[in-house]
Design an enzyme around this catalytic site. Sequence first.
Site, PDB file in Angstrom:
ATOM      1  N   GLY A  12       0.822  -1.219   0.000  1.00 15.78           N
ATOM      2  CA  GLY A  12       0.000   0.000   0.000  1.00 15.78           C
ATOM      3  C   GLY A  12       0.849   1.258   0.000  1.00 15.78           C
ATOM      4  N   GLY A  15      -0.600   4.714  -0.941  1.00 13.02           N
ATOM      5  CA  GLY A  15      -1.699   5.257  -0.148  1.00 13.02           C
ATOM      6  C   GLY A  15      -1.267   6.461   0.679  1.00 13.02           C
ATOM      7  N   GLN A  16      -2.215   6.971   1.472  1.00 11.69           N
ATOM      8  CA  GLN A  16      -1.950   8.208   2.212  1.00 11.69           C
ATOM      9  C   GLN A  16      -0.726   8.069   3.123  1.00 11.69           C
ATOM     10  OE1 GLN A  16      -4.674   9.302   5.327  1.00 11.69           O
ATOM     11  NE2 GLN A  16      -4.069  11.455   5.289  1.00 11.69           N
ATOM     12  N   ASP A  38       2.315  -1.751  -4.449  1.00  8.94           N
ATOM     13  CA  ASP A  38       0.912  -1.326  -4.445  1.00  8.94           C
ATOM     14  C   ASP A  38       0.226  -1.978  -5.644  1.00  8.94           C
ATOM     15  OD1 ASP A  38      -0.352   1.497  -2.919  1.00  8.94           O
ATOM     16  OD2 ASP A  38      -1.559   0.439  -4.410  1.00  8.94           O
ATOM     17  N   ILE A  39      -1.105  -1.843  -5.712  1.00 11.04           N
ATOM     18  CA  ILE A  39      -1.787  -2.265  -6.949  1.00 11.04           C
ATOM     19  C   ILE A  39      -1.877  -1.077  -7.907  1.00 11.04           C
ATOM     20  CG2 ILE A  39      -3.165  -4.210  -6.076  1.00 11.04           C
ATOM     21  CD1 ILE A  39      -5.507  -2.230  -5.737  1.00 11.04           C
ATOM     22  N   ASP A  56      -0.696  -7.187  -5.209  1.00 11.01           N
ATOM     23  CA  ASP A  56      -2.062  -7.223  -4.694  1.00 11.01           C
ATOM     24  C   ASP A  56      -1.999  -8.143  -3.470  1.00 11.01           C
ATOM     25  OD1 ASP A  56      -4.625  -7.982  -4.067  1.00 11.01           O
ATOM     26  OD2 ASP A  56      -5.274  -8.262  -6.143  1.00 11.01           O
ATOM     27  N   TYR A 146     -15.029  -2.250   8.734  1.00 11.10           N
ATOM     28  CA  TYR A 146     -13.630  -1.834   8.878  1.00 11.10           C
ATOM     29  C   TYR A 146     -13.149  -2.084  10.311  1.00 11.10           C
ATOM     30  CZ  TYR A 146      -9.687   1.520   9.065  1.00 11.10           C
ATOM     31  OH  TYR A 146      -8.468   2.129   9.226  1.00 11.10           O
ATOM     32  N   LYS A 150     -10.316  -4.606  11.831  1.00 11.36           N
ATOM     33  CA  LYS A 150      -9.170  -4.110  12.611  1.00 11.36           C
ATOM     34  C   LYS A 150      -9.050  -4.847  13.956  1.00 11.36           C
ATOM     35  CE  LYS A 150      -7.286  -1.480   9.692  1.00 11.36           C
ATOM     36  NZ  LYS A 150      -5.963  -1.830   9.171  1.00 11.36           N
TER      37      LYS A 150
HETATM   38  C1  AKB Z   1     -10.948   6.120   8.561  1.00 14.60           C
HETATM   39  O1  AKB Z   1     -11.537   7.196   8.734  1.00 14.60           O
HETATM   40  O2  AKB Z   1     -11.495   5.107   8.129  1.00 14.60           O
HETATM   41  C2  AKB Z   1      -9.488   6.051   8.943  1.00 14.60           C
HETATM   42  C3  AKB Z   1      -9.287   5.568  10.339  1.00 14.60           C
HETATM   43  C4  AKB Z   1      -9.623   6.421  11.477  1.00 14.60           C
HETATM   44  O3  AKB Z   1      -8.849   4.463  10.518  1.00 14.60           O
HETATM   45  N1  AKB Z   1      -8.891   7.343   8.771  1.00 14.60           N
END
Ligand code: AKB
Length: 319
Positions: A12, A15-16, A38-39, A56, A146, A150
Amino acid sequence: MSKEMKRILVTGACGQIGSELTPALRARYGNENVVASDIAEPPPVLREAGPFEFVDVTQRERIEEVVDRYKIDTIFHMAAILSATGEKDPQLAWRVNIGGLYNVLEVARERGLVRVFCPSSIAVFGPETPKENTPQETVLRPTTMYGITKVTGELLGNYYFHRFGLDVRGLRYPGIISAETMPGGGTTDYAVEIFYEALRHGRYTCFVREDTVLPMMYMPDCIRATIMLMEADLSRLTYHADYNLSGLSFSAGELVAEIKKHIPDFVCEFKPDFRQQIADSWPRTIDDTPAREDWGWAPKYDLAAMVEDMLAKLREKGV
Ligand code: AKB
């Protein structure tokens, strides 16, 4: 003593966080010793300064190939689907965040890698978690896919450490604010978008309420924390894949007020969308005592310093 990291793979990397972490690691460990992957097509700066490979993370053989070819001993696994995209496509979030992480951990376990960094997030917390000074040890019952990936990632990382002796480390990142690469698909993205819109158009429509307070961090602090944790002596760590990490907390309204000190005509409207519910399920402030005590963490940027630096960097880039 921790084993030394010598040959690093960053997933990644476009990414940011990856796009700023990779140059920071290259400056420290040597350009040729940090493989960006990265992809996505990389920006020239990432491809020209050191090795780049298309990877990937859902393709385990591809990770194996790159790890073997470059004799990688450490992986910074930054590839992930963020919260808002994850709510639109929960299946994709599971495939990338869990499938990708499992592949990385298995490749690392099989080859006896020195260390793996797996980012976690404030998204591990949920509506039942205390919102102020959220402690390290608390309720982890997230309501987003998400967040679920995590929490699972933290548990997996800690399992690989205790079961297989793989040195997995991770931080619960707050929203990250940066001037280099836009975040993609997160709930905290408004805290970055607002700067671009303030400079380009003098107006912004914010997708969370004015009184929404979330934990945030400026990129230089984020990079420093990541490298500090990865370079910390293992014997000092009381946690592994799940350190709370705090930078600063502010409401969307406070951010607008700070930007207005530099751009007095800036106008911000507030039109909450589906991301408000996600934001409302997360803490407002984080207690990161173990990170401070175990490996000396302390953030450097407050709201005023972050806003001043962001605007200066974006103006330099011609935004
Ligand atoms: C998001 O907003 O999904 C991320 C995070 C807080 O993990 N920036």
